[in-house]
Design a protein around this motif. Structure first.
Motif, mmCIF file in Angstrom:
data_model
loop_
_atom_site.group_PDB
_atom_site.id
_atom_site.type_symbol
_atom_site.label_atom_id
_atom_site.label_comp_id
_atom_site.label_asym_id
_atom_site.label_seq_id
_atom_site.Cartn_x
_atom_site.Cartn_y
_atom_site.Cartn_z
ATOM 1 N N THR A 1 0.842 -1.202 0.000
ATOM 2 C CA THR A 1 0.000 0.000 0.000
ATOM 3 C C THR A 1 0.874 1.249 0.000
ATOM 4 O OG1 THR A 1 -1.827 -1.123 1.096
ATOM 5 C CG2 THR A 1 -1.759 1.280 1.302
ATOM 6 N N TYR A 2 1.895 1.246 0.834
ATOM 7 C CA TYR A 2 2.804 2.391 0.893
ATOM 8 C C TYR A 2 3.554 2.556 -0.430
ATOM 9 C CZ TYR A 2 6.215 5.729 2.603
ATOM 10 O OH TYR A 2 6.993 6.851 2.765
ATOM 11 N N LEU A 3 4.021 1.445 -0.990
ATOM 12 C CA LEU A 3 4.737 1.518 -2.267
ATOM 13 C C LEU A 3 3.847 2.082 -3.375
ATOM 14 C CD1 LEU A 3 6.813 -1.785 -2.281
ATOM 15 C CD2 LEU A 3 7.717 0.550 -2.378
ATOM 16 N N ARG A 4 2.608 1.623 -3.436
ATOM 17 C CA ARG A 4 1.698 2.131 -4.473
ATOM 18 C C ARG A 4 1.514 3.641 -4.352
ATOM 19 N NH1 ARG A 4 -0.498 -3.010 -4.087
ATOM 20 N NH2 ARG A 4 -1.886 -2.593 -2.357
ATOM 21 N N ALA A 5 1.492 4.130 -3.141
ATOM 22 C CA ALA A 5 1.266 5.563 -2.924
ATOM 23 C C ALA A 5 2.530 6.401 -3.120
ATOM 24 C CB ALA A 5 0.712 5.792 -1.515
ATOM 25 N N GLU A 6 3.690 5.855 -2.788
ATOM 26 C CA GLU A 6 4.890 6.688 -2.692
ATOM 27 C C GLU A 6 6.049 6.320 -3.618
ATOM 28 O OE1 GLU A 6 4.980 9.427 -0.934
ATOM 29 O OE2 GLU A 6 3.007 9.074 -0.051
ATOM 30 N N LEU A 7 5.998 5.169 -4.257
ATOM 31 C CA LEU A 7 7.177 4.700 -4.996
ATOM 32 C C LEU A 7 7.624 5.663 -6.083
ATOM 33 C CD1 LEU A 7 9.341 2.579 -5.380
ATOM 34 C CD2 LEU A 7 7.779 1.372 -6.924
ATOM 35 N N ARG A 8 6.712 6.148 -6.876
ATOM 36 C CA ARG A 8 7.091 7.035 -7.986
ATOM 37 C C ARG A 8 7.869 8.248 -7.462
ATOM 38 N NH1 ARG A 8 2.539 7.599 -11.679
ATOM 39 N NH2 ARG A 8 3.437 5.774 -12.634
ATOM 40 N N HIS A 9 7.392 8.817 -6.391
ATOM 41 C CA HIS A 9 8.074 9.970 -5.789
ATOM 42 C C HIS A 9 9.436 9.558 -5.218
ATOM 43 C CE1 HIS A 9 8.901 13.436 -3.290
ATOM 44 N NE2 HIS A 9 8.970 12.638 -2.252
ATOM 45 N N LEU A 10 9.466 8.451 -4.494
ATOM 46 C CA LEU A 10 10.707 8.019 -3.847
ATOM 47 C C LEU A 10 11.779 7.609 -4.852
ATOM 48 C CD1 LEU A 10 9.316 5.993 -0.825
ATOM 49 C CD2 LEU A 10 10.459 8.220 -0.766
ATOM 50 N N GLU A 11 11.372 7.044 -5.980
ATOM 51 C CA GLU A 11 12.350 6.667 -7.008
ATOM 52 C C GLU A 11 13.202 7.865 -7.405
ATOM 53 O OE1 GLU A 11 11.387 4.164 -10.492
ATOM 54 O OE2 GLU A 11 9.415 4.036 -9.551
ATOM 55 N N LYS A 12 12.576 9.016 -7.481
ATOM 56 C CA LYS A 12 13.275 10.229 -7.913
ATOM 57 C C LYS A 12 13.972 10.934 -6.761
ATOM 58 C CE LYS A 12 9.990 10.855 -11.620
ATOM 59 N NZ LYS A 12 8.777 11.507 -12.029
ATOM 60 N N SER A 13 13.279 11.033 -5.638
ATOM 61 C CA SER A 13 13.815 11.834 -4.538
ATOM 62 C C SER A 13 14.717 11.048 -3.595
ATOM 63 C CB SER A 13 12.669 12.451 -3.731
ATOM 64 O OG SER A 13 11.925 11.434 -3.081
ATOM 65 N N GLU A 14 14.460 9.775 -3.476
ATOM 66 C CA GLU A 14 15.180 8.968 -2.491
ATOM 67 C C GLU A 14 15.289 7.519 -2.974
ATOM 68 O OE1 GLU A 14 14.977 8.423 2.285
ATOM 69 O OE2 GLU A 14 13.466 9.662 1.324
ATOM 70 N N PRO A 15 16.077 7.293 -4.030
ATOM 71 C CA PRO A 15 16.121 5.950 -4.618
ATOM 72 C C PRO A 15 16.584 4.865 -3.650
ATOM 73 C CG PRO A 15 17.780 7.386 -5.607
ATOM 74 C CD PRO A 15 16.923 8.239 -4.742
ATOM 75 N N ARG A 16 17.467 5.191 -2.740
ATOM 76 C CA ARG A 16 17.938 4.171 -1.788
ATOM 77 C C ARG A 16 16.784 3.669 -0.912
ATOM 78 N NH1 ARG A 16 23.427 4.979 0.735
ATOM 79 N NH2 ARG A 16 23.941 3.507 -0.862
ATOM 80 N N THR A 17 15.956 4.580 -0.445
ATOM 81 C CA THR A 17 14.800 4.181 0.365
ATOM 82 C C THR A 17 13.794 3.417 -0.487
ATOM 83 O OG1 THR A 17 15.121 6.076 1.820
ATOM 84 C CG2 THR A 17 12.964 5.013 1.891
ATOM 85 N N ALA A 18 13.595 3.856 -1.721
ATOM 86 C CA ALA A 18 12.690 3.136 -2.628
ATOM 87 C C ALA A 18 13.170 1.700 -2.819
ATOM 88 C CB ALA A 18 12.605 3.859 -3.971
ATOM 89 N N MET A 19 14.468 1.532 -3.034
ATOM 90 C CA MET A 19 15.018 0.183 -3.220
ATOM 91 C C MET A 19 14.873 -0.649 -1.951
ATOM 92 S SD MET A 19 18.373 0.756 -5.651
ATOM 93 C CE MET A 19 19.066 2.143 -4.743
ATOM 94 N N SER A 20 15.075 -0.033 -0.805
ATOM 95 C CA SER A 20 14.937 -0.765 0.459
ATOM 96 C C SER A 20 13.501 -1.216 0.686
ATOM 97 C CB SER A 20 15.406 0.102 1.630
ATOM 98 O OG SER A 20 16.789 0.342 1.537
ATOM 99 N N LEU A 21 12.550 -0.367 0.348
ATOM 100 C CA LEU A 21 11.137 -0.737 0.483
ATOM 101 C C LEU A 21 10.774 -1.872 -0.474
ATOM 102 C CD1 LEU A 21 9.705 2.832 0.881
ATOM 103 C CD2 LEU A 21 9.235 0.947 2.465
ATOM 104 N N LEU A 22 11.234 -1.774 -1.709
ATOM 105 C CA LEU A 22 10.967 -2.839 -2.675
ATOM 106 C C LEU A 22 11.631 -4.141 -2.249
ATOM 107 C CD1 LEU A 22 11.321 -0.803 -5.964
ATOM 108 C CD2 LEU A 22 9.287 -2.099 -5.278
ATOM 109 N N ASP A 23 12.840 -4.045 -1.728
ATOM 110 C CA ASP A 23 13.554 -5.233 -1.259
ATOM 111 C C ASP A 23 12.797 -5.888 -0.101
ATOM 112 O OD1 ASP A 23 16.064 -6.852 -1.519
ATOM 113 O OD2 ASP A 23 16.317 -6.206 0.564
ATOM 114 N N LEU A 24 12.291 -5.073 0.809
ATOM 115 C CA LEU A 24 11.490 -5.595 1.917
ATOM 116 C C LEU A 24 10.246 -6.303 1.379
ATOM 117 C CD1 LEU A 24 10.744 -5.877 4.932
ATOM 118 C CD2 LEU A 24 9.764 -3.562 4.788
#
Length: 140
Positions: A42-65
């Protein structure tokens, strides 16, 4: 808005995303993937697009989780798709170490799925992609 204001907002967003990642990891540790996975997705669906650009490391960590949890839930196709999405972000962001980690995770997933012939080249790619690997380690 001044540069300092925009930096503060970006920093605040980064702090929020990092805090959310910690919260989701804790949820996984306390209750397992069955409870945490839907929350992470749910969090990824809401925030991933933004995080990919602004904070890719956190985006990758969330996807990895999420991928790790999908493995726990025996949703291998979902895990593979999430790992591949993580790998694409790693490539775009130039994160060689994260890319190597994800390729190693894909190799593990292949082994777990009984596809050892697919795992072997992935293991080699993970070793070659690892920033700490030296030529002598790779050459054998």
């Amino acid at each position: 808005m001044s540069t300092k204001d925009s930096d503060r907002i970006e920093s605040s967003g980064a702090t929020e995303a990092t805090a959310k990642l910690s919260e989701l990891r804790a949820l996984d540790h306390r209750h397992g993937a069955g409870v945490a996975f839907p929350e992470v997705m749910t969090y990824l669906r809401a925030e991933l697009r933004h995080l990919e650009k602004s904070e890719p490391r956190t985006a990758m960590s969330l996807l990895d989780l999420a991928a790790y949890e999908a493995v726990d839930l025996r949703a291998d196709a979902t895990a593979q798709a999430l790992y591949e999405q993580t790998l694409m972000i790693a490539i775009r962001s130039g994160s060689r170490s994260q890319g190597a980690h994800v390729v190693a995770s894909l190799a593990y997933l292949a082994m777990q799925s009984g596809q050892s012939s697919a795992a072997l080249p992935l293991i080699g790619a993970a070793i070659q992609g690892s920033p700490s690997a030296t030529h002598s380690e790779i050459a054998g």
